[in-house]
Design a protein around this motif. Structure first.
Motif, mmCIF file in Angstrom:
data_model
loop_
_atom_site.group_PDB
_atom_site.id
_atom_site.type_symbol
_atom_site.label_atom_id
_atom_site.label_comp_id
_atom_site.label_asym_id
_atom_site.label_seq_id
_atom_site.Cartn_x
_atom_site.Cartn_y
_atom_site.Cartn_z
ATOM 1 N N ARG A 326 0.837 -1.213 0.000
ATOM 2 C CA ARG A 326 0.000 0.000 0.000
ATOM 3 C C ARG A 326 0.871 1.262 0.000
ATOM 4 N N ALA A 327 1.992 1.223 0.736
ATOM 5 C CA ALA A 327 2.890 2.382 0.759
ATOM 6 C C ALA A 327 3.456 2.651 -0.634
ATOM 7 N N ILE A 328 3.832 1.585 -1.330
ATOM 8 C CA ILE A 328 4.339 1.761 -2.697
ATOM 9 C C ILE A 328 3.230 2.281 -3.605
ATOM 10 N N ALA A 329 1.988 1.785 -3.386
ATOM 11 C CA ALA A 329 0.858 2.275 -4.194
ATOM 12 C C ALA A 329 0.618 3.759 -3.960
ATOM 13 N N ARG A 330 0.905 4.236 -2.726
ATOM 14 C CA ARG A 330 0.759 5.671 -2.439
ATOM 15 C C ARG A 330 1.918 6.488 -2.982
ATOM 16 N N GLY A 331 2.965 5.842 -3.475
ATOM 17 C CA GLY A 331 4.091 6.560 -4.037
ATOM 18 C C GLY A 331 5.301 6.628 -3.119
ATOM 19 N N ASP A 332 5.229 5.957 -1.968
ATOM 20 C CA ASP A 332 6.365 5.952 -1.036
ATOM 21 C C ASP A 332 7.281 4.786 -1.397
ATOM 22 N N PHE A 333 8.190 5.061 -2.339
ATOM 23 C CA PHE A 333 9.055 3.992 -2.833
ATOM 24 C C PHE A 333 10.279 3.773 -1.941
ATOM 25 N N SER A 334 10.388 4.557 -0.867
ATOM 26 C CA SER A 334 11.488 4.348 0.083
ATOM 27 C C SER A 334 11.108 3.343 1.168
ATOM 28 N N THR A 335 9.924 2.753 1.069
ATOM 29 C CA THR A 335 9.445 1.811 2.087
ATOM 30 C C THR A 335 10.361 0.589 2.186
ATOM 31 N N GLN A 336 10.695 0.236 3.425
ATOM 32 C CA GLN A 336 11.465 -0.970 3.713
ATOM 33 C C GLN A 336 10.782 -1.703 4.866
ATOM 34 N N ILE A 337 10.643 -3.010 4.754
ATOM 35 C CA ILE A 337 9.976 -3.815 5.783
ATOM 36 C C ILE A 337 11.017 -4.417 6.704
ATOM 37 N N SER A 338 10.790 -4.245 8.022
ATOM 38 C CA SER A 338 11.681 -4.826 9.018
ATOM 39 C C SER A 338 11.107 -6.153 9.504
#
Length: 583
Positions: A326-338
């Motif tokens: 969902r974060a990538i769909a919103r345009g937040d391509f810096s998302t990283q999952i811990s």
């Protein structure tokens, strides 16, 4: 309902399914337990009733047998000779009569299953004969206790313990009749311990029954191993119960339930009572039920543990992946999952993080390419604007030269040179609004040389001098106002160029006193400028609109309306980012 279920997480769904699977088992166990308890209860009642009926029948049979023997003995000639006992004068004759009667009494007494004592009374002669020899003629005793039914008496000289007694009387017994009016009274007694022995024998057959004899107003007769205090407490409960010939009651004593069955002895007139501890009998069933419920509870906890394990190792990483997607769909391509757990999802999330990083790098690369493309497009648009203006200028010089107007040619040449010195600086994509207005002033001066009856006005607030705009953004608009607005007027023409900042937007308006356009024509022209490609013959205004949007975004654009001077009023507008940042 289905929508609510679909909104639930997988963890909650698994737990609901687990509970729904175990609930039927609990219900079945409850129903099975109730059915088993009911069957066992009915079996206990049936067994108790059978045993009581058997024991009652034994007691009644024995007592009826004793009564029958005594009643038959009354008909015996030897016993009936006692009716004429006073007639015999000789002692020998009387001794023979007594000997014959004793022989009959002993014979009948010894043939009975219980210990007993038989006595014969002659009220006329006030004599008594008994098998034990202890019985004497006691008129007071007979008057008090003479009864054709069995009666319990306390211990006396006859027995060293309580005993039952019954009389058979000739003629028929009447309460108010004097004792001397009776011809013969036969008495039979037996000790209470004979009943106790029967109760002991019944109990010692290896069953759970604990019978006792009960009659309201009398002390209960119990077996030798019974708990006297407990039986007395149960008798107190029975005294509060309306008892019929036979039946059963459920009594709660000392927090325990007991099924009490009773049967009336028709011969003795006492109730034979038996009780069974219901909780003790049902204990194995209840124990099995408790074991089952305990097993179900353990299964529930194990299921919850498994569900939590699935939630932790499946649901949580899935939620993290969904959140990242969902974060990538919103345009937040810096998302990283811990995520640290070493399982299949760890490698999946690791690949997701790698994918997100690559997408971010790709987006940045595409964005940089788009910026370079926009810069190239701006330069290409400038190259499109320059020839358009040049053609018009050269046509003017040609026209002036033909008319031998040297001043106009010189002025046009100087103004045109100044214009191109400004316009050919392609390295700079933007300029200040003041420089752009200076260019427009030169541009209008050139056209004023051509159109002697033309005039113009430029209004620029000092606060907007340094506002940055794309270079040569106003020239096509002013040119459009001249060509399509005032070029064909036979009267004096006028153009006004003004700038202002209103409601967080910068605005530049160009208006003329030409014939203008109707509302429908304005809408059609605006649609072609804002939404069409450069496939129509409107290169100037289309370029202006595209350059504004490329520079300032979708909030920028072009609008038009009727001018107060009578012609067309065209407005360029774009966001005042300095004002928004200040807010």
């Amino acid at each position: 309902m289905l929508e609510r279920y679909n909104r639930l997480s997988t963890f909650v769904k698994i737990n609901l399914i687990l509970v729904m699977m175990l609930l039927p088992l609990l219900v079945l166990n409850y129903l099975s337990n109730q059915t088993s308890n009911k069957v066992v209860r009915n079996e206990i009642l049936r067994s108790s009733e059978t045993y009581l009926a058997l024991l009652t029948n034994q007691i009644d049979t024995t007592m009826n047998q004793m009564s029958t023997f005594v009643l038959g003995m009354n008909r015996d000639s030897a016993v009936r000779s006692y009716l004429n006992y006073e007639v015999f004068q000789e002692p020998y004759d009387k001794l023979v009569v007594v000997s014959n009667i004793l022989e009959k009494l002993n014979l009948n007494s010894s043939s009975m299953p219980w210990t007993n004592q038989i006595a014969v009374y002659s009220p006329i002669s006030e004599e008594a004969i008994s098998t034990s020899g202890k019985v004497i003629y006691d008129a007071a005793f007979l008057k008090e206790h003479m009864n054709t039914n069995w009666e319990l008496l306390p211990e006396d000289y006859r027995y060293g313990h309580p005993y039952f007694i019954r009389h058979f009387i000739e003629p028929r017994y009447s309460v108010n009749r004097p004792l001397s009016s009776y011809q013969l009274i036969t008495e039979i007694t037996f000790p209470v311990y004979e009943l106790v022995k029967s109760l002991d024998q019944f109990k010692n057959k290896g069953n759970v029954h604990d019978p006792f004899l009960f009659k309201p107003g009398e002390k209960a007769i119990i077996n030798t191993s019974s708990n006297t205090a407990f039986i007395n407490t149960m008798v107190d409960h029975l005294l509060d119960t309306k008892m019929s010939t036979s039946g059963y009651e459920t009594i709660v004593m000392q927090n325990n339930k007991y099924i009490v069955t009773y049967q009336l002895s028709s011969a003795l007139g006492w109730y034979l009572v038996d009780y069974v501890p219901l909780d003790e009998v049902l204990a194995p069933i209840n124990r099995s039920s408790h074991i089952f419920v305990g097993s179900v509870i353990i299964l529930v906890f194990l299921g919850l543990a498994v569900s939590y394990f699935i939630y932790r190792n499946v649901q949580i990483p899935i939620i993290k992946l969904l959140s990242g997607a969902r974060a990538i769909a919103r345009g937040d391509f810096s998302t990283q999952i811990s995520y640290r757990a070493r399982n299949e999802f760890y490698f999946l999330i690791l690949q997701f993080n790698t994918m997100a990083t690559q997408i971010k790098e790709l987006i940045e690369t595409v964005y940089e390419s788009k910026i370079r493309l926009q810069e190239a497009t701006l330069k290409q648009l400038q190259s499109q604007v320059d020839p358009h203006f040049l053609y018009n200028s050269l046509n003017f010089i040609q026209y002036s030269a033909k008319n031998h107007d040297e001043e106009a040619v010189i002025s046009m040449t100087l103004q045109l040179g100044a214009y191109y010195r400004y316009a050919t600086r392609l390295g700079e994509a933007t300029t200040t609004l003041q420089e752009e207005m200076n260019l427009i002033k030169s541009y209008l001066e050139i056209h004023k040389l051509r159109m002697y009856d033309m005039d113009y006005e430029i209004v620029l607030p000092p606060s907007m001098n340094t506002v940055e705009i794309p270079r040569l953004i106003l020239q096509p608009v002013v040119e459009n106002a001249i060509v399509h607005g005032i070029s064909n007027r036979s009267q004096a023409s006028f153009i006004k160029v003004s700038a202002e900042s209103v409601n967080e937007f910068h605005r530049i308006t160009v208006e003329d006193n030409g014939p203008g356009l109707t509302s429908i024509e304005q809408e059609e022209l605006l649609a072609r400028i804002m939404h069409s490609s450069n496939d129509h013959n409107m290169c100037g205004l289309w370029n202006v609109a595209q350059r504004l949007i490329l520079k300032f975004g979708e909030e920028a654009g072009v609008s038009m309306e009727q001018s107060s001077y009578g012609g067309l009023k065209l407005t360029l507008y774009w966001p005042n980012y300095d004002s928004k940042d200040g807010i």
